[in-house]
Design an enzyme around this catalytic site. Structure first.
Site, PDB file in Angstrom:
ATOM      1  N   GLN A  81      43.716  48.960  43.627  1.00 28.11           N
ATOM      2  CA  GLN A  81      42.907  50.136  43.342  1.00 28.11           C
ATOM      3  C   GLN A  81      42.320  50.758  44.610  1.00 28.11           C
ATOM      4  O   GLN A  81      42.250  50.122  45.664  1.00 28.11           O
ATOM      5  CB  GLN A  81      41.758  49.762  42.403  1.00 28.11           C
ATOM      6  CG  GLN A  81      42.164  49.536  40.961  1.00 28.11           C
ATOM      7  CD  GLN A  81      40.946  49.379  40.080  1.00 28.11           C
ATOM      8  OE1 GLN A  81      40.626  48.280  39.652  1.00 28.11           O
ATOM      9  NE2 GLN A  81      40.260  50.486  39.814  1.00 28.11           N
ATOM     10  N   ASP A 239      45.491  47.514  39.549  1.00 31.84           N
ATOM     11  CA  ASP A 239      45.777  46.087  39.368  1.00 31.84           C
ATOM     12  C   ASP A 239      44.865  45.421  38.350  1.00 31.84           C
ATOM     13  O   ASP A 239      45.328  44.592  37.545  1.00 31.84           O
ATOM     14  CB  ASP A 239      45.742  45.344  40.710  1.00 31.84           C
ATOM     15  CG  ASP A 239      44.461  45.550  41.492  1.00 31.84           C
ATOM     16  OD1 ASP A 239      43.548  46.272  41.027  1.00 31.84           O
ATOM     17  OD2 ASP A 239      44.373  44.995  42.611  1.00 31.84           O
TER      18      ASP A 239
END
Length: 482
Positions: A81, A239
């Site tokens: 991220q 993720d």
């Protein structure tokens, strides 16, 4: 191993240090092939990676899956991220991507929070109070420190967006990963024009946000093609959202992920808005929410402490009163971006094993302090009190990590047998797209959360009290700008 039923799907996890690809039987969840390839992160205070390394690692990981990859009917990419990827008119990186754990944008974060009206305004509109990890702060840093790079930028992407676009040739993102940028408002589920103006970011540089169940496109023809052209490509996600999908999470089930960073999260039907900024009010990869707290210092920081002590990571010893706050990269939870590691309570009798155990304690303590807030934001704190913690990530394999979580939480722990949960979540998303199903329901059918269980032990209140006192007493030192 039973014969696969098919069809096959591919799930990709493009993480901080490597890319993993799994070819999965959509009917059963059986992993029929896997591949992995590393990429590098710059040393020192910078945390940067050339996005072209991610692309090459994706190609290599998929190729290492062999023939099964060419038979896949759908693919999805989950990525780390927050990273800022800047592309020129030709789609090439303008500069290396600024990663989630690059905290040089702390001053810009402070100014952005104040400019919009403070933490409560951010929480109400965005769902989160941005940390220096958030992409909006990194763009503000780039404009101030590398204006030529900012002027050369024709497109701004997140890591998973970049890879998905390379596969399809079409720009896109999803609500889960977009919710970690700071410029996507959870209150309206759209880009926030005022925040974009404050950050001086043209919304035309951003990709469209696709809805749950939409396709990002299909794999395009390429000279270096490593996937079959025409293969369906799902939206992908961040993720943490990918891992939540991979576990098939239901509301009230807390997760503690022990990786390079540490995270605590749970899925929820209620939109989070924590004005303290401890809990990030992320969207999930479907239609719900993923309240989450993240620490920057987890397995990597503890491994570094073990290396400094010349000890194996499992070589811990009980006893003593040494206290460690292993904030080697600054810290996000608690919000101390300028902090460094702190060690106190050393005596002549202190052993290296006790110091290493103290590092584990400090890392887990930071996560557990946020757990109650995460569950409160999810609206399921009461229902989840007796629910085992799902422990995932690389640290979940370590005895010292598991024992520390049990001792400091006083809760039972369950470690799913399924490995590579982010890639499995991406595979579940690809399967959901292909089959027209909820991806989390797909993962539950695959039984991904089943695994070894560990009974609760009495909570170590003395260590928790000592850590809390040390954090409070050292607040001024840890918060001081260098």
């Amino acid at each position: 191993m039973t014969a696969p039923e098919g069809p096959f799907v591919i799930g990709v996890d493009s993480s901080t240090q490597s890319t993993k690809a799994l070819v999965v039987d959509a009917a059963t969840g059986q992993v029929v092939a896997r591949g992995q390839a590393p990429h590098t992160v710059s040393p020192g205070d910078r945390r940067e990676t050339d996005p072209e390394e991610w692309w090459q690692a994706l190609r290599t990981a998929v190729v290492r899956c062999g023939r099964a990859a060419s038979e896949a009917a759908a693919v999805s990419v989950a990525g780390q991220q927050h990273g800022l990827v800047t592309l020129d008119e030709a789609g090439r990186p303008v500069r290396p991507a600024l990663l989630w754990n690059d905290v040089r944008s702390a001053p810009q974060r402070d100014r952005l929070v104040a400019a919009l009206g403070g933490s409560e305004v951010w929480a109400e509109r965005v769902g989160s109070v941005p940390a220096p990890a958030f992409t909006v702060t990194k763009w503000a840093w780039l404009r101030e420190n590398e204006p030529e790079a900012a002027r050369s930028t024709a497109a701004v992407r997140l890591p998973h967006d970049f890879l998905t676009e390379r596969l399809t040739g079409q720009p896109s993102t999803d609500r889960g990963d977009a919710s970690g940028t700071g410029w996507w408002a959870s209150a309206t589920e759209s880009y926030d024009e005022e925040i974009l103006q404050l950050a001086r970011l043209d919304p035309a540089l951003l990709p469209p946000v696709l809805g749950a169940g939409e396709a990002a496109g299909t794999v395009r023809e390429r000279e270096d093609g490593f996937l079959t052209p025409g293969t369906l490509v799902a939206t992908g996600t961040g993720d943490n959202m990918g891992a939540a999908l991979g576990l098939g999470l239901l509301p009230g089930q807390p997760v503690l992920s022990l990786g390079t960073s540490g995270t605590v999260y749970a899925v929820s039907g209620r939109r989070p808005a924590d004005p303290t900024g401890t809990v990030a009010g992320f969207a999930d990869a479907h239609t719900g929410w993923l309240p989450l707290a993240c620490t920057l210092n987890c397995t990597l920081a503890v491994d570094r402490m073990a290396a400094l002590l010349s000890r194996d990571r499992e070589d811990v010893e009980a006893g003593g009163r040494v206290t460690a706050l292993p904030f080697l990269d600054g810290e996000r939870t608690p919000d101390l971006p300028y902090a460094s590691g702190l060690l106190t309570g050393l005596r002549h009798a202190t052993t290296g094993g006790q110091v290493l155990q103290a590092a584990y304690d400090g890392a887990v303590f930071a996560l557990l302090r946020a757990l109650d807030l995460v569950l409160a934001e999810s609206g399921d704190s009461g229902a989840a009190e007796d629910t085992p913690l799902l422990l995932i990530g690389g640290g979940a394999k370590g005895t010292a990590w598991r024992d520390t979580v049990r001792r400091l939480s006083g809760r039972a722990v369950q470690v799913p047998r399924a490995q590579e949960l982010v890639a499995l979540g991406a595979a579940a998303q690809a399967a959901g797209l292909l089959l027209g199903e909820d991806p989390a329901a797909v993962a539950r059918r695959w039984h991904t959360a089943e695994g070894a269980s560990y009974e609760p032990v009495e909570r170590d209140e003395a260590t928790l009290t000592r850590l809390a006192g040390t954090l409070q007493d050292a607040g001024a030192l840890l918060g001081r700008r260098p």
